[in-house]
Design an enzyme around this catalytic site. Structure first.
Site, PDB file in Angstrom:
ATOM      1  N   GLU A  38      60.703  50.802  71.822  1.00 52.60           N
ATOM      2  CA  GLU A  38      59.906  52.018  71.955  1.00 52.60           C
ATOM      3  C   GLU A  38      60.753  53.192  71.448  1.00 52.60           C
ATOM      4  O   GLU A  38      61.982  53.188  71.557  1.00 52.60           O
ATOM      5  CB  GLU A  38      59.574  52.204  73.432  1.00 52.60           C
ATOM      6  CG  GLU A  38      58.805  53.447  73.804  1.00 52.60           C
ATOM      7  CD  GLU A  38      58.675  53.593  75.316  1.00 52.60           C
ATOM      8  OE1 GLU A  38      57.692  54.206  75.760  1.00 52.60           O
ATOM      9  OE2 GLU A  38      59.558  53.090  76.059  1.00 52.60           O
ATOM     10  N   LYS A  90      50.209  53.022  73.840  1.00 52.95           N
ATOM     11  CA  LYS A  90      50.613  52.682  75.205  1.00 52.95           C
ATOM     12  C   LYS A  90      49.528  53.061  76.213  1.00 52.95           C
ATOM     13  O   LYS A  90      49.072  54.203  76.254  1.00 52.95           O
ATOM     14  CB  LYS A  90      51.918  53.414  75.527  1.00 52.95           C
ATOM     15  CG  LYS A  90      52.551  53.078  76.861  1.00 52.95           C
ATOM     16  CD  LYS A  90      53.860  53.852  76.974  1.00 52.95           C
ATOM     17  CE  LYS A  90      54.596  53.565  78.256  1.00 52.95           C
ATOM     18  NZ  LYS A  90      55.840  54.397  78.332  1.00 52.95           N
ATOM     19  N   CYS A 148      57.050  49.251  77.469  1.00 55.45           N
ATOM     20  CA  CYS A 148      57.831  49.827  78.560  1.00 55.45           C
ATOM     21  C   CYS A 148      57.108  49.755  79.907  1.00 55.45           C
ATOM     22  O   CYS A 148      57.004  48.683  80.497  1.00 55.45           O
ATOM     23  CB  CYS A 148      58.224  51.258  78.199  1.00 55.45           C
ATOM     24  SG  CYS A 148      59.610  51.901  79.173  1.00 55.45           S
TER      25      CYS A 148
END
Length: 280
Positions: A40, A107, A143
């Site tokens: 990321e 995300k 993440c």
């Protein structure tokens, strides 16, 4: 399938990070990798304004990544930032394939935790993504997504045999242990390989102590039975790993959590007793 984990440490200069990406991709391709996974925020580290560096997928940064993927003959996965219509940015994972195709995953679960409010500057995505590498279906998470099992089981039900998780993990008490446990748990939940690729721990103490989630390293690959088959320390490292994807079918037969999962009924509201019931 040969997969490379590129545990790098991004700077705040997208061009510098692009040079790092190029060198790591060429190195991994020379060692037979078919998929190279970067963290990321590969485009630009956290802890600086992101809106000025955000670009669309048809912009120059993603275009250069695509050129690198085509020249190296591999699929490259890397975190970047793209503009959102509301003035924020999307925390985007770019998938650049060797035929020139560019895909994106925005995300879904934003890091509004541990005193950090990602949603102030980042808009949430809503669509899971899978893509193909040499006939293997690969899913994507990012993440904080790793704390949400349903995304991983959804990707598995869409055919994913491997789920890649580009990450820039925040430091703090217990955070390394949580990262390692979560990466393992998600592999067990979904009976897939999980390749969780983090930003290396920054060597610049000012960056490392900024309070932004700039990475702690410790990338790892976990197989569908929960065995950690590769584990890095906190430093920069690019390495290639051979995955035995036959373990996915084996796990889904022997550890059939996807097949055995049952739909649960919606919660029914609690009914208050009437006055007569309370008085009795």
């Amino acid at each position: 399938m040969r997969v490379a984990l590129a545990q790098i440490s991004s700077s705040d200069d997208p061009n510098e990070n692009l040079a790092t990406l190029r060198a790591a991709t060429e190195d991994a391709a020379s060692r037979g990798a078919r998929l190279v996974v970067f963290p990321e925020a590969t485009m630009c580290r956290f802890g600086v304004p992101l809106k000025p560096v955000a670009e669309d997928l048809d912009g120059p940064w993603a275009g250069r990544v695509s050129e690198i993927a085509q020249a190296s003959g591999v699929t490259v996965v890397a975190g970047m930032f793209t503009p959102s219509e509301d003035g924020r940015v999307f925390n985007t994972v770019l998938v650049a394939q060797p035929d020139g195709t560019r895909l994106r995953y925005d995300k879904i679960h934003l890091y509004d935790a541990f005193g950090f409010s990602e949603s102030k500057t980042v808009a949430a995505g809503s669509r899971p993504l899978t893509f193909d590498v040499d006939g293997v279906t690969v899913g994507v998470a990012t993440c904080y997504d790793i704390r949400f099992p349903r995304l991983f089981t959804t990707l598995a039900r869409r055919g994913a045999q491997l789920i890649v998780v580009p990450t820039s993990w925040g430091s703090g008490p217990g955070k390394l242990h949580q990262w390692q446990i979560l990466a393992t748990a998600r592999a067990l939940d979904s009976t897939t390989f999980v390749a969780a690729v983090g930003q290396a721990l920054p060597t610049d103490e000012t960056v490392a102590s900024s309070g932004a989630p700039t990475g702690i390293g410790h990338s790892q690959i976990t197989d569908p039975f929960g065995t950690v088959v590769a584990a890095y320390d906190e430093t920069v490292r690019v390495d290639v790993h051979e995955l035995d994807l036959g373990l996915v079918d084996k796990a889904r037969t022997q550890l059939a959590v996807l097949a055995n999962e049952r739909e649960l009924p919606a919660a029914e509201p609690l009914h208050q007793a009437d006055d007569r019931g309370r008085n009795q």
